[in-house]
Design a protein around this motif. Structure first.
Motif, PDB file in Angstrom:
ATOM      1  N   UNK A   1      35.393  -2.522  12.233  1.00 53.27           N
ATOM      2  CA  UNK A   1      35.834  -1.286  11.582  1.00 53.27           C
ATOM      3  C   UNK A   1      36.169  -1.577  10.122  1.00 53.27           C
ATOM      4  N   UNK A   2      36.689  -0.560   9.430  1.00 56.23           N
ATOM      5  CA  UNK A   2      37.065  -0.746   8.030  1.00 56.23           C
ATOM      6  C   UNK A   2      35.987  -0.257   7.098  1.00 56.23           C
ATOM      7  N   UNK A   3      36.372   0.010   5.834  1.00 55.26           N
ATOM      8  CA  UNK A   3      35.387   0.516   4.883  1.00 55.26           C
ATOM      9  C   UNK A   3      35.428  -0.248   3.564  1.00 55.26           C
ATOM     10  N   UNK A   4      36.231  -1.321   3.490  1.00 48.35           N
ATOM     11  CA  UNK A   4      36.300  -2.026   2.211  1.00 48.35           C
ATOM     12  C   UNK A   4      35.432  -3.279   2.262  1.00 48.35           C
ATOM     13  N   UNK A   5      34.649  -3.470   1.209  1.00 45.28           N
ATOM     14  CA  UNK A   5      33.808  -4.659   1.129  1.00 45.28           C
ATOM     15  C   UNK A   5      32.438  -4.429   1.737  1.00 45.28           C
ATOM     16  N   UNK A   6      31.443  -5.176   1.242  1.00 40.22           N
ATOM     17  CA  UNK A   6      30.064  -4.975   1.692  1.00 40.22           C
ATOM     18  C   UNK A   6      29.879  -5.370   3.146  1.00 40.22           C
ATOM     19  N   UNK A   7      30.725  -6.263   3.642  1.00 39.71           N
ATOM     20  CA  UNK A   7      30.551  -6.732   5.023  1.00 39.71           C
ATOM     21  C   UNK A   7      30.753  -5.625   6.044  1.00 39.71           C
ATOM     22  N   UNK A   8      31.603  -4.650   5.707  1.00 35.83           N
ATOM     23  CA  UNK A   8      31.827  -3.558   6.660  1.00 35.83           C
ATOM     24  C   UNK A   8      30.632  -2.603   6.680  1.00 35.83           C
ATOM     25  N   UNK A  38      35.136  13.752   2.122  1.00 34.62           N
ATOM     26  CA  UNK A  38      34.396  13.092   3.211  1.00 34.62           C
ATOM     27  C   UNK A  38      32.938  12.829   2.837  1.00 34.62           C
ATOM     28  N   UNK A  39      32.437  13.560   1.845  1.00 33.92           N
ATOM     29  CA  UNK A  39      30.998  13.491   1.580  1.00 33.92           C
ATOM     30  C   UNK A  39      30.620  12.158   0.943  1.00 33.92           C
ATOM     31  N   UNK A  40      31.550  11.559   0.188  1.00 37.46           N
ATOM     32  CA  UNK A  40      31.230  10.313  -0.521  1.00 37.46           C
ATOM     33  C   UNK A  40      30.882   9.168   0.449  1.00 37.46           C
ATOM     34  N   UNK A  41      31.761   8.859   1.421  1.00 37.47           N
ATOM     35  CA  UNK A  41      31.392   7.778   2.351  1.00 37.47           C
ATOM     36  C   UNK A  41      30.121   8.067   3.141  1.00 37.47           C
ATOM     37  N   UNK A  42      29.893   9.354   3.481  1.00 33.33           N
ATOM     38  CA  UNK A  42      28.676   9.686   4.236  1.00 33.33           C
ATOM     39  C   UNK A  42      27.432   9.427   3.395  1.00 33.33           C
ATOM     40  N   UNK A  43      27.486   9.822   2.123  1.00 36.80           N
ATOM     41  CA  UNK A  43      26.332   9.602   1.246  1.00 36.80           C
ATOM     42  C   UNK A  43      26.092   8.102   1.057  1.00 36.80           C
ATOM     43  N   UNK A  44      27.176   7.353   0.848  1.00 35.11           N
ATOM     44  CA  UNK A  44      27.040   5.893   0.704  1.00 35.11           C
ATOM     45  C   UNK A  44      26.344   5.291   1.917  1.00 35.11           C
ATOM     46  N   UNK A  45      26.852   5.688   3.098  1.00 41.51           N
ATOM     47  CA  UNK A  45      26.308   5.149   4.344  1.00 41.51           C
ATOM     48  C   UNK A  45      24.831   5.517   4.487  1.00 41.51           C
TER      49      UNK A  45
END
Lengths: 308, 307
Positions: free
Chosen positions: B166-173, B95-102
């Motif tokens: 929603x979604x997590x793929x692509x820069x647009x999300x 879970x830490x990877x998407x949080x750090x990215x965000x």
């Protein structure tokens, strides 16, 4: 003795002529001074008036609200804003305007009481740490460091996880996570106040610790604490409603601004009014408090004192 | 310099110890017997309670339990989730990877917007542009993250269909969540940059640069900007707390995976090993980043080393 810089000493010097006394400015207190500056600040006054209005609306909610905030009305489900329902109605047909008014009766006290808890306990700990120093100081400040190691929301979430969700636990969680800031600021002010000559003088003539702290040190720490607490209420209202939004604070059907926003989240596409108005209420409240708080900071900051 | 670094690292160690002590005590501070946590609310026979107590070492003295807890921690063992029996560390590291990215994307938005607004406000001091920038900053400071997120979602996903909800793929999300997180911080940064820029623009060396006949653009970007940005670095620790807070909320609004979602689900399930693990990891990351920020501040601003 040179006359330059000499002070008037009763009994030694002749009394100054009455005309000179009349020319002297009237004695001013910090509070009076600050209030005068505050009144000249249009932003702060706007914030104050708005805040008083918001608080009044929440207090008078039972009188003003056109509908029962919890009563469901199947004929009004997701009704758009209209003359009947100024802010529309939600998916149970409950009047959003009435719910926003009643929601203030939860969101506002949460912020206010949380900051009271934070300020009272935080100031007490800061006074003890700063005045007595030594082991007590080290112990208190290490714990403050540990608490500051958690981003505010995380500490609040951890406390809710430990104690469970309830109105009181929400206030406690928000209050505890705001507390370390007060301790740190107060301790710093106490350390510098303790070294002033008048405190040393008071100690030399034998004033007890109680008097020193209450009469000589406490007034020094009051201005920063007032500013911190005012702005802190805004932060506490946001944190409290955030926790309710996440389902960790006040639970529906009890209206509260955060949980109303959360309710409206799933229907934002078609019925924007369900979450738009409670969010606006939080935003305007916080805006009013920030305007007032910024004004208070300018008014109470002694460094700006002589700049007119 | 070395001394400063060592002192600063030495200060962080007791804090980290305190953090572990707090997360360890969490399950013991709950009202009622800690055994009930591991039973997940189901009724317990006395024999079963005894069994659980023994299994989790709850029958040992508290200090010994803390010793075991620390021993496991040092081996990277955070225990297992009560619901899925999955190692807590696996759940968290995922879970830490998407949080750090965000958080990083939010930081980028905050810096870009905040520094631009702050510079404009300072250069055009007391003009309508200054008032506008500061009004935006005041609104930014006063808007709760979850409200901004919902407004953006409504406007840009549902009304004009520019970005997906929603979604997590692509820069647009990433655009809406990053703006949601970054906006509040950008407001603080704008205020900071404005006041420090005004301060720097009054310095003698800036007057000298002007007297040499340099144009405004060069004076601001080459001479003033670097010094004006120092306070932004100092306040980065505070900004980080705000960004992390924003991440927790934003994940919820945009249905993104991440530490915030893990923590909230764990709290709702009263899954204590998972709650303790999330709180611990987040706090440790926060302390370490603050430490790095403090150290880098000493590199950027030599004055701090001598304090």
């Amino acid at each position: 003795m040179s006359e330059i810089g000499a002070r008037f000493v009763p009994g030694r010097d002749a009394a100054p002529p009455v005309a000179a006394l009349a020319r002297m400015p009237p004695p001013r207190s910090l509070a009076g001074d600050a209030f005068r500056r505050l009144r000249r600040n249009p932003g702060a006054m706007l914030g104050l008036v708005a805040l008083v209005a918001i608080v009044a609306l929440a207090i008078l909610a039972p009188v003003i609200a056109p509908y029962d905030p919890i009563a469901q009305d199947t004929s009004a489900i997701r009704a758009a804003p209209s003359a009947q329902h100024w802010f529309g109605a939600d998916n149970f047909g409950r009047d959003v305007f009435s719910r926003v008014l009643y929601g203030g009766r939860k969101s506002l006290p949460v912020g206010f009481i949380a900051i009271c808890i934070a300020a009272v306990v935080g100031v007490a700990l800061g006074l003890i740490a700063g005045y007595y120093g030594g082991v007590l100081d080290a112990f208190i400040m290490r714990w403050v460091d540990v608490m500051l190691a958690f981003p505010g929301i995380l500490l609040a979430m951890a406390i809710v996880a430990i104690l469970g969700t309830s109105l009181f636990n929400l206030m406690l969680a928000v209050g505890i996570s705001a507390m370390p800031e007060y301790t740190r600021v107060v301790r710093g002010s106490v350390l510098s106040a303790r070294e002033t000559e008048y405190v040393t003088a008071a100690r030399v003539i034998g004033a007890p610790d109680r008097t020193l702290i209450a009469r000589h040190i406490f007034p020094n720490i009051l201005p920063p604490v007032i500013v911190l607490a005012t702005l802190g209420i805004a932060g506490a209202i946001i944190l409290g409603s955030t926790l309710s939004f996440l389902g960790l604070g006040i639970k529906p059907p009890e209206p509260e601004w955060g949980n109303m926003l959360s309710d409206g989240r799933s229907m934002i596409r078609h019925s924007w009014w369900v979450s738009f108005f409670p969010g606006l209420a939080i935003m305007l409240t916080v805006l009013a408090i920030n305007l007032l708080g910024d004004g208070l900071r300018d008014a109470l900051d002694p460094r700006l004192r002589d700049r007119g | 310099m070395t001394r400063y670094i060592l002192v600063r690292i030495a200060q962080a160690i007791p804090v980290l110890f305190g953090v572990t002590l707090f997360t360890f005590l969490m399950s013991h501070l709950t009202p009622g017997d800690p055994v009930l946590i591991f039973a997940l609310g189901k009724p317990l026979s006395p024999e079963r309670a005894e069994q659980i107590r023994h299994q989790y070492g709850l029958d040992k003295p508290l200090w010994e339990q803390y010793g075991d807890y620390m021993g496991n921690l040092l081996h990277g063992d955070l225990g297992r989730g009560l619901h899925d029996q999955r190692p807590v560390w696996d759940t968290i590291s995922e879970a830490i990877v998407p949080t750090v990215q965000l958080t990083l994307c939010g930081l980028a938005v905050a810096l870009a917007l905040g520094v631009t607004l702050g510079i404009l406000a300072a250069i055009f001091h007391n003009s309508w542009l200054d008032s506008l920038a500061m009004a935006i900053a005041l609104i930014g400071v006063s808007t709760p993250v979850f409200y901004l997120g919902l407004l953006l979602l409504f406007a840009f996903s549902f009304q004009i269909h520019l970005f997906p909800a929603t979604g997590i793929s692509g820069w647009k999300t990433m655009v809406l969540p990053a703006v949601t997180i970054g906006f509040a911080s950008s407001a603080y940064i704008a205020r900071l940059v404005r006041s420090s820029m005004l301060e720097v623009l009054r310095q003698d060396y800036v007057t000298t640069a002007r007297a040499k006949g340099l144009v405004q653009r060069v004076v601001v970007t080459r001479h003033a900007l670097k010094n004006a940005l120092i306070p932004v670095v100092t306040y980065f620790g505070i900004q980080l707390a705000g960004l992390l807070t924003g991440a927790v909320v934003t994940e919820q609004i945009f249905s993104r995976p991440g530490l915030g979602r893990v923590a909230i689900t764990a709290i709702n399930n009263r899954d204590f090993p998972l709650i303790q693990g999330t709180v611990l990891v987040t706090a440790v990351v926060y302390v370490l980043v603050s430490l790095v920020v403090d150290l880098s501040y000493a590199v950027i601003d030599p004055r701090i080393r001598y304090e």
